[in-house]
Design an enzyme around this catalytic site. Structure first.
Site, PDB file in Angstrom:
ATOM      1  N   LYS A  54      37.766  31.571 102.247  1.00  6.54           N
ATOM      2  CA  LYS A  54      36.559  32.301 102.661  1.00  6.54           C
ATOM      3  C   LYS A  54      36.525  32.444 104.183  1.00  6.54           C
ATOM      4  CE  LYS A  54      33.888  30.877  98.630  1.00  6.54           C
ATOM      5  NZ  LYS A  54      33.019  29.891  98.005  1.00  6.54           N
ATOM      6  N   GLN A  98      29.320  25.087  99.754  1.00 12.53           N
ATOM      7  CA  GLN A  98      30.280  25.068  98.642  1.00 12.53           C
ATOM      8  C   GLN A  98      29.856  24.043  97.584  1.00 12.53           C
ATOM      9  OE1 GLN A  98      32.802  27.237  98.294  1.00 12.53           O
ATOM     10  NE2 GLN A  98      33.466  26.333  96.378  1.00 12.53           N
ATOM     11  N   ASP A 121      25.199  33.791  98.868  1.00 15.56           N
ATOM     12  CA  ASP A 121      25.699  33.421  97.538  1.00 15.56           C
ATOM     13  C   ASP A 121      24.791  33.983  96.436  1.00 15.56           C
ATOM     14  OD1 ASP A 121      28.018  31.949  96.964  1.00 15.56           O
ATOM     15  OD2 ASP A 121      27.174  30.095  97.767  1.00 15.56           O
TER      16      ASP A 121
HETATM   17  N1  GUN Z   1      31.736  26.826  93.697  1.00 11.55           N
HETATM   18  C1  GUN Z   1      32.405  27.597  92.812  1.00 11.55           C
HETATM   19  N2  GUN Z   1      32.095  28.904  92.989  1.00 11.55           N
HETATM   20  C2  GUN Z   1      31.209  28.955  94.007  1.00 11.55           C
HETATM   21  C3  GUN Z   1      30.526  30.019  94.643  1.00 11.55           C
HETATM   22  O1  GUN Z   1      30.653  31.212  94.309  1.00 11.55           O
HETATM   23  N3  GUN Z   1      29.699  29.652  95.671  1.00 11.55           N
HETATM   24  C4  GUN Z   1      29.527  28.356  96.057  1.00 11.55           C
HETATM   25  N4  GUN Z   1      28.690  28.113  97.059  1.00 11.55           N
HETATM   26  N5  GUN Z   1      30.146  27.356  95.464  1.00 11.55           N
HETATM   27  C5  GUN Z   1      30.983  27.646  94.454  1.00 11.55           C
END
Ligand code: GUN
Length: 299
Positions: A54, A98, A121
């Site tokens: 990311k 995350q 998100d």
């Molecule tokens: N963990 C797995 N997928 C995601 C996501 O799309 N966003 C976040 N913040 N954590 C995750």
């Protein structure tokens, strides 16, 4: 194999080029550089690799990228303090924490602490609620990416039967809601299957599209799908494999070979849904920065 491979990498690259152009335009016209902050607590290997990807993608799109790594024994108060500081930081337009968080830290408290106008998100109650009522909001990244991939496969889901396997807040529930919405690339009849569904195959065999997000390899096999169905595989599972340099290989939740023999189109793992998740995160971050530059916070 008869299925077309839905190339998530290619779609992601094309969309990221559009986003990068949008970032450059926003910088030139308003002097605003979209800023994305990612918080990672602990060192879960899958989370580390997602966060690294990311961060790299946001830099490549020309964004201001901040990565905050906290130790696994960080307290909930420390995480909440970081989130609040980012809420108040004008250089940051998007905040992502995350998941999963280490035990002892409430994901709910942390997510609820994120300012909805920076919630790229799409996980805060404000954005989830807006999505459900069809208001403008940040759509959750994986479900939004899935909708784009289905479009790319040339399928109009309107009036079709979509079966979603898995009811997580991150994928299953929101993708079911998006596919059922009234409007373009939606309007499907949606069935949401989960661990409490006695005979999942009875539903998937009648589906035109199957989205499998169960977190378990071989959840979907070729004998469970209708000929010509579109399969979207959200799973990313690490399977031990001594022949690979890292000692594991990635596989999805669908058995690729048997599903590809029956489906008309299928996403690969890796290279399907994953690249689109990150792309839609950049998309939301650009949108958040545009909103801030128009002082349209709250959307
Ligand atoms: N963990 C797995 N997928 C995601 C996501 O799309 N966003 C976040 N913040 N954590 C995750």
């Amino acid at each position: 194999m008869s299925a077309t491979i839905i190339d998530g990498k290619k779609l992601a690259a094309a969309t990221r080029a559009e986003i990068a152009a949008g970032v450059a335009a926003l910088k030139a016209e308003k002097g605003v550089t979209p800023g994305l902050a990612v918080i990672l607590v602990g060192d879960n290997p899958a989370s580390v690799s997602y966060v690294t990807a990311k961060e790299k993608a946001s830099r490549e799109a020309g964004m201001h990228s901040v990565e905050i790594r906290l130790p696994a024994d960080a307290t909930e108060d420390e995480v909440l303090a970081r989130v609040r500081a980012l809420n108040d930081d004008p250089a940051i337009h998007g905040i992502l924490v995350q998941l999963p968080l280490p035990k002892g830290i409430s994901e709910k408290k942390v997510i609820y602490a994120i300012a909805p106008e920076k919630d790229v998100d799409g996980f805060t109650p404000v954005n989830v609620g807006k999505m459900l009522i069809g208001d403008d909001c940040f759509l959750p990244c994986t479900p939004h990416g899935i909708v784009k991939l289905i479009e790319t496969a040339g399928m109009d889901v309107s009036g079709k039967h979509a079966v979603v396997i898995g009811r997580s807040n991150i994928v299953g529930k929101p993708v079911a809601a998006l596919l059922a919405r009234k409007g373009p690339s939606a309007n499907a009849t949606v069935t949401l299957c989960h661990t409490g569904t006695p005979d999942i195959a009875a539903y998937t065999r009648t589906a035109d599209v199957v989205v499998v997000a169960a977190g378990r390899p071989n959840t979907l096999t070729g004998d469970m799908i209708k000929p010509g169905a579109v399969v979207i595989d959200v799973g990313v599972n690490r399977v031990p494999d001594a022949t690979k340099p890292r000692g594991y290989r990635l596989c999805g939740d669908a058995d690729f070979a048997s599903c590809a023999a029956v489906a008309s189109a299928i996403t690969p793992v890796p290279g399907g849904v994953g690249p689109m998740t990150i792309t839609m995160l950049l998309w939301n971050t650009l949108q958040a920065a545009r909103n801030s530059s128009c002082a349209q916070v709250g959307m």
